[in-house]
Write a protein that holds these residues in place. Structure first.
Motif, PDB file in Angstrom:
ATOM      1  N   ILE A  68      -0.664  -2.133  10.380  1.00  0.00           N
ATOM      2  CA  ILE A  68      -0.603  -3.011   9.210  1.00  0.00           C
ATOM      3  C   ILE A  68       0.828  -3.497   8.983  1.00  0.00           C
ATOM      4  CG2 ILE A  68      -1.026  -3.212   6.737  1.00  0.00           C
ATOM      5  CD1 ILE A  68      -3.538  -2.907   8.483  1.00  0.00           C
ATOM      6  N   LEU A  69       1.794  -2.604   9.130  1.00  0.00           N
ATOM      7  CA  LEU A  69       3.192  -2.997   8.937  1.00  0.00           C
ATOM      8  C   LEU A  69       3.625  -4.031   9.968  1.00  0.00           C
ATOM      9  CD1 LEU A  69       4.833   0.470   8.128  1.00  0.00           C
ATOM     10  CD2 LEU A  69       4.563  -1.462   6.564  1.00  0.00           C
ATOM     11  N   VAL A  70       3.225  -3.831  11.225  1.00  0.00           N
ATOM     12  CA  VAL A  70       3.583  -4.786  12.278  1.00  0.00           C
ATOM     13  C   VAL A  70       2.952  -6.149  12.003  1.00  0.00           C
ATOM     14  CG1 VAL A  70       3.335  -5.318  14.742  1.00  0.00           C
ATOM     15  CG2 VAL A  70       3.958  -3.000  14.020  1.00  0.00           C
ATOM     16  N   SER A  71       1.785  -6.138  11.352  1.00  0.00           N
ATOM     17  CA  SER A  71       1.085  -7.400  11.085  1.00  0.00           C
ATOM     18  C   SER A  71       1.764  -8.249  10.019  1.00  0.00           C
ATOM     19  CB  SER A  71      -0.363  -7.124  10.651  1.00  0.00           C
ATOM     20  OG  SER A  71      -0.426  -6.700   9.291  1.00  0.00           O
ATOM     21  N   ILE A  72       2.606  -7.637   9.195  1.00  0.00           N
ATOM     22  CA  ILE A  72       3.187  -8.369   8.061  1.00  0.00           C
ATOM     23  C   ILE A  72       4.087  -9.522   8.513  1.00  0.00           C
ATOM     24  CG2 ILE A  72       4.670  -8.193   6.027  1.00  0.00           C
ATOM     25  CD1 ILE A  72       3.535  -5.389   5.569  1.00  0.00           C
ATOM     26  N   PRO A  73       5.026  -9.313   9.447  1.00  0.00           N
ATOM     27  CA  PRO A  73       5.809 -10.477   9.901  1.00  0.00           C
ATOM     28  C   PRO A  73       4.931 -11.566  10.512  1.00  0.00           C
ATOM     29  CG  PRO A  73       6.844  -8.428  10.610  1.00  0.00           C
ATOM     30  CD  PRO A  73       5.495  -8.069  10.068  1.00  0.00           C
ATOM     31  N   VAL A  74       3.901 -11.164  11.245  1.00  0.00           N
ATOM     32  CA  VAL A  74       2.979 -12.145  11.819  1.00  0.00           C
ATOM     33  C   VAL A  74       2.320 -12.951  10.707  1.00  0.00           C
ATOM     34  CG1 VAL A  74       0.903 -12.462  13.220  1.00  0.00           C
ATOM     35  CG2 VAL A  74       2.549 -10.681  13.828  1.00  0.00           C
TER      36      VAL A  74
END
Length: 314
Positions: A187-193
């Motif tokens: 979920i954290l990695v998805s935030i910049p995306v």
């Protein structure tokens, strides 16, 4: 409708006839927003186990179909509401400039949703039927983005909705169907995306701010004004890159992910491209640069995950 304005607008946008008409209807510069989250989510899963290529291909095609259908509904409903005309910039233009029937555009959008739904059945059979619920909700919001009595695209929540569904949700689903689990790290990695996906919509709204305001929309670009919107876009880019660096420092992303910073130059080009511009056609290069920033960041992020798999460090 006079053919002269049509010809002048087509010439200024370098538009072509034939197959190009249907290609423009898809709004191809936005389709990378469908590819990137699937690629990133799948590569995150690949770091932990071999991926199922069939599921990856089905998820990628379904995501692209949903994005393309959303673009078609956008074109159809903006035409129905009288927001698009032959001089509108940044639209597919198949209805107002190329004479494609609005009914054909709407039917194609529905057809793309149906095809995405059939792919979704395969994905659910191979993973979990909970994906069907999430997929249906995503398609509903894709329709409601410009359809329904209160289109989301006409409110300040367009960027948030697009970023959440086309960023976080798709990254999460793409990971989940491979691993049948999810984690806060994903979920954290998805935030910049998600931020970069939302930035594409913000750039679009900056370009269309004056016309949208005249037609009663209340987008963030209208609320912030031209200069305020550029500052907000800058802040979004800074947050996305700052969060990426933080995720690397805390070992959630590999050191290879520093290569995503090569996309900073394109983001800077997008910001500079909006400054001092007032006409929609003048701002088209800046909007394209924003979409390319998303593409470069997402592809480089996915490649960095692949590099970690094949050439692990320390």
């Amino acid at each position: 409708m006079s053919s002269v304005p049509n010809q002048n607008m087509k010439a200024s946008l370098n538009e072509r006839e034939g197959f190009q008409v249907w290609w423009r209807l898809l709004r191809p510069h936005t389709l990378t927003a469908a590819f990137v989250p699937v690629f990133v989510g799948t590569m995150l899963a690949a770091m932990e186990q071999p991926i199922k290529l069939g599921l990856f291909a089905a998820m990628l095609l379904a995501s692209i179909l949903i994005q393309a259908a959303t673009n078609m509904f956008n074109e159809y409903y903006d035409y129905v509401r009288g927001l698009d005309n032959e001089n509108s910039v940044g639209i597919g233009g198949t209805i107002v400039r190329d004479g494609i029937s609005p009914r054909v555009v709407r039917s194609l959008a529905i057809g793309f949703f149906v095809m995405a739904g059939l792919l979704g059945v395969y994905i659910c059979i191979a993973s979990s039927w909970w994906i069907a619920v999430i997929g249906l909700v995503s398609m509903l919001f894709g329709y409601l983005y410009t359809g329904g009595p209160y289109p989301i695209a006409y409110t300040p929540f367009g960027e948030l909705t697009a970023g959440f569904f086309m960023g976080t949700i798709i990254v999460g689903i793409s990971y989940y169907i491979q691993r049948l689990t999810i984690s806060w790290e994903v979920i954290l990695v998805s935030i910049p995306v998600a931020i970069f996906v939302g930035a594409i919509l913000l750039a679009n709204n900056i370009r269309d701010r004056v016309g949208d305001a005249d037609n009663g929309r209340r987008t963030l670009a209208i609320l912030f004004g031209h200069k305020g919107s550029i500052r907000f876009l800058t802040v979004l880019f800074l947050i996305a890159y700052g969060l990426t660096i933080a995720l690397i420092i805390f070992s959630i992303l590999p050191y290879w992910s520093f290569i995503t910073l090569f996309s900073v130059a394109k983001g800077y080009q997008a910001i500079q491209g909006f400054k001092g511009k007032s006409q929609p056609l003048e701002m088209m290069p800046a909007m394209v640069a924003t979409a390319k920033t998303n593409t470069m960041y997402g592809i480089l992020l996915g490649i960095s995950l692949l590099l970690e798999i094949s050439i692990p460090l320390g």
